[in-house]
Design an enzyme around this catalytic site. Structure first.
Site, PDB file in Angstrom:
ATOM      1  N   ASN A  39       3.991  -5.942   5.214  1.00  0.00           N
ATOM      2  CA  ASN A  39       4.967  -5.164   4.455  1.00  0.00           C
ATOM      3  C   ASN A  39       6.368  -5.757   4.639  1.00  0.00           C
ATOM      4  O   ASN A  39       6.787  -6.044   5.753  1.00  0.00           O
ATOM      5  CB  ASN A  39       4.923  -3.709   4.944  1.00  0.00           C
ATOM      6  N   HIS A  50       4.007  -4.593  -0.217  1.00  0.00           N
ATOM      7  CA  HIS A  50       3.211  -3.969   0.844  1.00  0.00           C
ATOM      8  C   HIS A  50       2.372  -5.080   1.475  1.00  0.00           C
ATOM      9  O   HIS A  50       2.288  -6.192   0.930  1.00  0.00           O
ATOM     10  CB  HIS A  50       2.312  -2.891   0.234  1.00  0.00           C
ATOM     11  N   GLU A  52      -0.845  -5.605   1.676  1.00  0.00           N
ATOM     12  CA  GLU A  52      -1.929  -6.114   0.829  1.00  0.00           C
ATOM     13  C   GLU A  52      -1.376  -6.962  -0.317  1.00  0.00           C
ATOM     14  O   GLU A  52      -1.951  -7.987  -0.692  1.00  0.00           O
ATOM     15  CB  GLU A  52      -2.739  -4.944   0.250  1.00  0.00           C
ATOM     16  N   SER A  77      -5.067   2.346   5.278  1.00  0.00           N
ATOM     17  CA  SER A  77      -5.706   2.748   4.020  1.00  0.00           C
ATOM     18  C   SER A  77      -4.787   2.404   2.834  1.00  0.00           C
ATOM     19  O   SER A  77      -3.613   2.775   2.830  1.00  0.00           O
ATOM     20  CB  SER A  77      -5.964   4.254   4.096  1.00  0.00           C
ATOM     21  N   CYS A  79      -2.580   2.232  -0.395  1.00  0.00           N
ATOM     22  CA  CYS A  79      -1.896   3.170  -1.296  1.00  0.00           C
ATOM     23  C   CYS A  79      -2.340   2.941  -2.732  1.00  0.00           C
ATOM     24  O   CYS A  79      -3.129   2.031  -3.024  1.00  0.00           O
ATOM     25  CB  CYS A  79      -0.384   2.977  -1.178  1.00  0.00           C
ATOM     26  N   CYS A  82      -1.600  -0.711  -4.057  1.00  0.00           N
ATOM     27  CA  CYS A  82      -2.485  -1.742  -3.503  1.00  0.00           C
ATOM     28  C   CYS A  82      -3.928  -1.512  -3.959  1.00  0.00           C
ATOM     29  O   CYS A  82      -4.662  -2.469  -4.201  1.00  0.00           O
ATOM     30  CB  CYS A  82      -2.364  -1.762  -1.980  1.00  0.00           C
ATOM     31  N   ASP A 142      10.476   6.108   0.318  1.00  0.00           N
ATOM     32  CA  ASP A 142      10.124   5.763  -1.059  1.00  0.00           C
ATOM     33  C   ASP A 142       9.225   6.753  -1.770  1.00  0.00           C
ATOM     34  O   ASP A 142       9.414   7.036  -2.953  1.00  0.00           O
ATOM     35  CB  ASP A 142       9.518   4.360  -1.128  1.00  0.00           C
TER      36      ASP A 142
END
Lengths: 145, 145
Positions: A39, A50, A52, A77, A79, A82, A142
């Site tokens: 990130n 992010h 990923e 996990s 979002c 992603c 955010d």
């Protein structure tokens, strides 16, 4: 410990050392890491990097055939953004460090036949718990959840 | 023509002039453009800088409250990744130039109460039709559809 999840954790810890949000990821194909990422919201003022997404970006332009055989490892996990990238590229297998501190779009991914493995990894959980406790404003900035 | 859709089309045409994929987007809040963007797959070898993602990135770090009152304009129906970003940030209103040459995740967005307006804009349609006819390999490279 799976070597690829360890590589994702290493990325998360690199991000933390840079003053960032400790989430890391690697994209793996045919037993090799194609891209590593973490990130970069703080480091680059980025709304889209992010862990990923950064791993996908660092893997560069790949053909559809590669994505479809690839596995994405992520410490947290994924979002909605992603998860959407996973669906766009037809990635069929995602290994998740933990989903206790944040539950992403796992239901959506499963409904589209993405295979999820959740490792319930304590290092991943502790990293996020500590970060959220220490920097709640940054974590909630955010999406406000 | 809506000035914000025109700004998105201007971005798409900028991308085309750079040798890229002609998809553009702007993020608007309180009557002002916060970020403009266009697809940069070719220009930057980017797997994640679709038009909408580039607009979000160029808008910079925004608080949740801004996204929730913002409107995203995009020349083409948003793909899974860009739709995921819309969901992540809780953007409630998306104006789409066209969805004939590509149908994105409109059903998913509607099921999450995102208001979609599809303009069926001929400039947007013609831009994509011509691009797909001239560069089918590039258009099919990543997701192979």
């Amino acid at each position: 410990m799976n070597e690829f999840m360890q590589a994702a954790i290493d990325e998360a810890q690199k991000g933390l050392a840079e003053g960032g949000i400790p989430i890391g990821s690697v994209l793996v194909h045919d037993g090799k890491i194609l891209g590593r990422g973490h990130n970069r919201r703080v480091q680059q003022g980025s709304a889209i990097l992010h862990g990923e997404m950064d791993a996908l970006e660092n893997a560069g332009r790949q053909p559809a055939s590669v994505y479809r055989e690839a596995t994405l490892y992520t410490t947290l996990s994924p979002c909605a953004m992603c998860s959407g990238a996973i669906l766009l590229y037809g990635i069929k297998h995602v290994v998740i460090g933990e989903n206790v501190t944040f539950m992403g779009e796992e239901k959506l991914l499963k409904s589209r036949d993405v295979r999820l493995e959740v490792l319930h990894n304590e290092t991943c959980q502790n990293m996020m718990r500590r970060f959220i406790a220490e920097q709640p404003k940054l974590w909630n900035e955010d999406i406000g959840c």
